[in-house]
Design a protein around this motif. Structure first.
Motif, mmCIF file in Angstrom:
data_model
loop_
_atom_site.group_PDB
_atom_site.id
_atom_site.type_symbol
_atom_site.label_atom_id
_atom_site.label_comp_id
_atom_site.label_asym_id
_atom_site.label_seq_id
_atom_site.Cartn_x
_atom_site.Cartn_y
_atom_site.Cartn_z
ATOM 1 N N TYR A 1 46.548 40.279 47.024
ATOM 2 C CA TYR A 1 47.085 40.564 45.691
ATOM 3 C C TYR A 1 47.179 42.068 45.439
ATOM 4 O O TYR A 1 48.134 42.543 44.803
ATOM 5 C CB TYR A 1 46.226 39.901 44.622
ATOM 6 C CG TYR A 1 46.515 38.436 44.411
ATOM 7 C CD1 TYR A 1 47.798 37.998 44.086
ATOM 8 C CD2 TYR A 1 45.507 37.477 44.527
ATOM 9 C CE1 TYR A 1 48.060 36.651 43.897
ATOM 10 C CE2 TYR A 1 45.769 36.126 44.329
ATOM 11 C CZ TYR A 1 47.048 35.720 44.014
ATOM 12 O OH TYR A 1 47.312 34.386 43.827
ATOM 13 N N GLN A 2 46.198 42.819 45.912
ATOM 14 C CA GLN A 2 46.240 44.268 45.722
ATOM 15 C C GLN A 2 47.414 44.896 46.459
ATOM 16 O O GLN A 2 47.948 45.929 46.028
ATOM 17 C CB GLN A 2 44.918 44.889 46.188
ATOM 18 C CG GLN A 2 43.752 44.604 45.258
ATOM 19 C CD GLN A 2 42.419 45.077 45.804
ATOM 20 O OE1 GLN A 2 42.294 45.371 47.006
ATOM 21 N NE2 GLN A 2 41.402 45.152 44.959
ATOM 22 N N SER B 1 34.286 35.301 40.295
ATOM 23 C CA SER B 1 33.231 35.941 41.081
ATOM 24 C C SER B 1 32.267 36.740 40.201
ATOM 25 O O SER B 1 31.334 37.346 40.728
ATOM 26 C CB SER B 1 33.854 36.870 42.125
ATOM 27 O OG SER B 1 34.613 37.890 41.501
ATOM 28 N N LEU C 1 40.374 35.891 39.477
ATOM 29 C CA LEU C 1 39.496 36.000 40.640
ATOM 30 C C LEU C 1 38.211 36.744 40.299
ATOM 31 O O LEU C 1 37.107 36.315 40.669
ATOM 32 C CB LEU C 1 40.242 36.718 41.769
ATOM 33 C CG LEU C 1 39.546 36.831 43.125
ATOM 34 C CD1 LEU C 1 39.219 35.456 43.671
ATOM 35 C CD2 LEU C 1 40.433 37.584 44.100
ATOM 36 N N HIS C 2 38.318 37.835 39.559
ATOM 37 C CA HIS C 2 37.134 38.607 39.176
ATOM 38 C C HIS C 2 36.248 37.819 38.206
ATOM 39 O O HIS C 2 35.015 37.929 38.262
ATOM 40 C CB HIS C 2 37.547 39.935 38.547
ATOM 41 C CG HIS C 2 38.234 40.867 39.505
ATOM 42 N ND1 HIS C 2 37.839 40.994 40.822
ATOM 43 C CD2 HIS C 2 39.279 41.732 39.339
ATOM 44 C CE1 HIS C 2 38.609 41.888 41.422
ATOM 45 N NE2 HIS C 2 39.475 42.337 40.550
ATOM 46 N N PHE D 1 38.355 34.317 48.856
ATOM 47 C CA PHE D 1 38.596 35.221 47.744
ATOM 48 C C PHE D 1 38.713 36.683 48.173
ATOM 49 O O PHE D 1 39.473 37.448 47.575
ATOM 50 C CB PHE D 1 37.491 35.060 46.698
ATOM 51 C CG PHE D 1 37.451 33.682 46.092
ATOM 52 C CD1 PHE D 1 38.617 32.993 45.817
ATOM 53 C CD2 PHE D 1 36.239 33.064 45.795
ATOM 54 C CE1 PHE D 1 38.593 31.719 45.268
ATOM 55 C CE2 PHE D 1 36.202 31.798 45.240
ATOM 56 C CZ PHE D 1 37.377 31.120 44.977
ATOM 57 N N ASP D 2 37.964 37.086 49.181
ATOM 58 C CA ASP D 2 38.067 38.468 49.651
ATOM 59 C C ASP D 2 39.472 38.756 50.188
ATOM 60 O O ASP D 2 40.069 39.791 49.869
ATOM 61 C CB ASP D 2 37.025 38.746 50.735
ATOM 62 C CG ASP D 2 35.610 38.751 50.187
ATOM 63 O OD1 ASP D 2 35.472 38.893 48.954
ATOM 64 O OD2 ASP D 2 34.654 38.609 50.965
ATOM 65 N N LEU E 1 44.295 38.390 39.951
ATOM 66 C CA LEU E 1 43.085 39.174 40.226
ATOM 67 C C LEU E 1 42.086 39.057 39.080
ATOM 68 O O LEU E 1 40.868 39.006 39.303
ATOM 69 C CB LEU E 1 43.450 40.645 40.450
ATOM 70 C CG LEU E 1 43.994 41.006 41.834
ATOM 71 C CD1 LEU E 1 44.504 42.440 41.843
ATOM 72 C CD2 LEU E 1 42.915 40.826 42.902
ATOM 73 N N GLU F 1 42.014 38.759 47.372
ATOM 74 C CA GLU F 1 41.994 40.009 46.612
ATOM 75 C C GLU F 1 42.789 41.098 47.330
ATOM 76 O O GLU F 1 43.585 41.825 46.716
ATOM 77 C CB GLU F 1 40.550 40.463 46.401
ATOM 78 C CG GLU F 1 40.419 41.724 45.575
ATOM 79 C CD GLU F 1 38.974 42.098 45.301
ATOM 80 O OE1 GLU F 1 38.744 43.154 44.698
ATOM 81 O OE2 GLU F 1 38.074 41.333 45.695
ATOM 82 N N GLU F 2 42.603 41.201 48.635
ATOM 83 C CA GLU F 2 43.357 42.196 49.412
ATOM 84 C C GLU F 2 44.861 41.908 49.356
ATOM 85 O O GLU F 2 45.680 42.827 49.216
ATOM 86 C CB GLU F 2 42.878 42.184 50.863
ATOM 87 C CG GLU F 2 41.444 42.668 51.057
ATOM 88 C CD GLU F 2 40.995 42.554 52.502
ATOM 89 O OE1 GLU F 2 41.832 42.150 53.349
ATOM 90 O OE2 GLU F 2 39.819 42.840 52.784
ATOM 91 N N MET G 1 43.882 32.171 48.001
ATOM 92 C CA MET G 1 43.204 31.794 46.756
ATOM 93 C C MET G 1 42.879 30.312 46.753
ATOM 94 O O MET G 1 41.758 29.904 46.427
ATOM 95 C CB MET G 1 44.102 32.156 45.567
ATOM 96 C CG MET G 1 43.421 32.040 44.220
ATOM 97 S SD MET G 1 42.294 33.418 43.944
ATOM 98 C CE MET G 1 42.033 33.220 42.167
#
Length: 385
Positions: free
Chosen positions: A132-133, A155, A151-152, A125-126, A148, A129-130, A120
């Motif tokens: 954090y998921q 973006s 982040l969303h 960011f990609d 997240l 995101e992975e 982050m």
């Protein structure tokens, strides 16, 4: 073959002595390593507290080399790399921890969370995101969902933001109704930009359902009705806005006046706007009133009264505009009100500001009273810089 028991009796004490000597050597080495490791660790902490981050990193690296299996040392080193902006090195440290099979699940989850923070901060960011998921169902799940959501938003992935916010609400973290309404409003505006009116209507409906008392969905719905010429619907929506959010009504007051003119409801709208202006005077309301009552003499009197009670630059600008377009001269009362407004607006700019700490003062100082720096004040006031 004959076996001599004397050799056996002689060999046993020798073997025992060698074994004892070897164990003592291993124990001393282990104790030395254990002593060196915390010593280097505490040295790193001391350097860190003294704001010597480069030397602290070296000390932590030394500690990790002495004790490569201690995860706390790796976490300290990785977090320090992140604070220093050395994200690639932080990622390597935390990826090493994640890949360790001997690490307990709680520590591996902690390393996964730290890795997500590295990505982050690095702007990846990609990958963030992975990462954090991957924390779904762990002790860091709530923190990951909040990250997240941020982040969303950054973006502008509004649908994903809606899903995450709804998940957080279901988990009992907090109420995200207002956030969700804003996300649906963003989606409605995007749909309008694509000329997809039905999709925009559906998004606004979701926004109203998520937060029935939120101002933005009502504002947006009224603006869309006004734009398509449905002025009666626009007035109804903005009347609802006025009842629920008086201050937000300023955003649509001019459009409200235009819709009232289009519907032939000029008198009722003027009375409502004048009552609202008496309670909370603003230039937006004054402009809306002028739309419904455009007589030059009445406009001039309203602007002068506003300027005397609210000496703002916007009111002064409006009075000057009227003077220019209508060709009248200012009387003494109007000129004094104008000077008061301009003087009030100019006062914050007639200060000196320290270049070192930002301390502002009306008088020039050779030594800043705030940070005690010498010659830190530029010899120009703020308005001259």
């Amino acid at each position: 073959m004959n076996f001599d028991l004397q050799w056996l009796l002689l060999g046993l004490p020798i073997a025992f002595a060698l074994g004892w000597l070897g164990s003592r050597l291993d124990l001393r080495q282990w104790k030395r390593e254990q002593h060196d490791s915390p010593k280097a660790y505490f040295k790193g902490l001391n350097l860190l507290l003294n704001e010597q981050q480069d030397k602290a990193i070296d000390a932590f690296i030394e500690a990790v080399q002495h004790d490569p299996d201690t995860s706390d040392l790796h976490f300290a080193l990785g977090n320090l790399f992140r604070r220093r902006g050395e994200y690639e090195r932080a990622v390597r440290v935390h990826q090493h921890l994640v890949s360790r099979a001997d690490l307990p699940k709680a520590e591996r989850d902690r390393a996964q969370h730290a890795l997500a923070q590295d990505f982050m901060k690095a702007g990846l960011f990609d990958r963030a995101e992975e990462a954090y998921q991957a924390l779904e169902g762990t002790a860091f799940a709530t923190e990951a969902q909040l990250a997240l959501l941020t982040l969303h938003e950054r973006s502008r992935d509004w649908r994903a933001a809606v899903e995450v916010a709804q998940k957080l609400e279901r988990s009992g973290t907090a109420s995200f109704a207002s956030h969700i309404a804003h996300y649906w409003c963003e989606l409605a505006q995007e749909a309008d930009a694509r000329k997809q009116s039905a999709e925009a209507d559906d998004a606004l409906r979701h926004a109203r359902e998520a937060a029935p008392l939120s101002a933005r969905p009502i504002v947006l719905a009224g603006q869309r009705a006004h734009a398509r010429g449905d002025h009666a619907q626009a007035l109804a929506l903005w009347g609802e806005l006025l009842a629920a959010h008086t201050t937000a009504f300023n955003l649509v007051s001019r459009d409200y006046a235009a819709s009232a003119l289009a519907c032939g409801e000029q008198a009722a709208a003027l009375e409502r706007l004048q009552g609202l202006y008496r309670r909370a005077p603003t230039m937006d309301l004054l402009a809306a009133i002028a739309t419904l009552d455009p007589a030059p003499a009445a406009q001039r009197a309203r602007v002068l009264s506003h300027l005397q009670e609210q000496p703002t630059l916007s009111a002064a600008q409006e009075l000057l505009r009227q003077m220019t377009t209508e060709g009248f001269a200012l009387d003494a009362n109007e000129a004094q009100s104008l000077r008061t407004a301009v003087g009030r607006a100019a006062k914050p700019l007639q200060r000196y500001r320290c270049a070192a700490c930002g301390f502002e003062a009306q008088h020039y100082f050779w030594q800043c009273p705030g940070c005690l720096s010498w010659d830190s004040y530029p010899p120009q006031r703020l308005e001259d810089l």
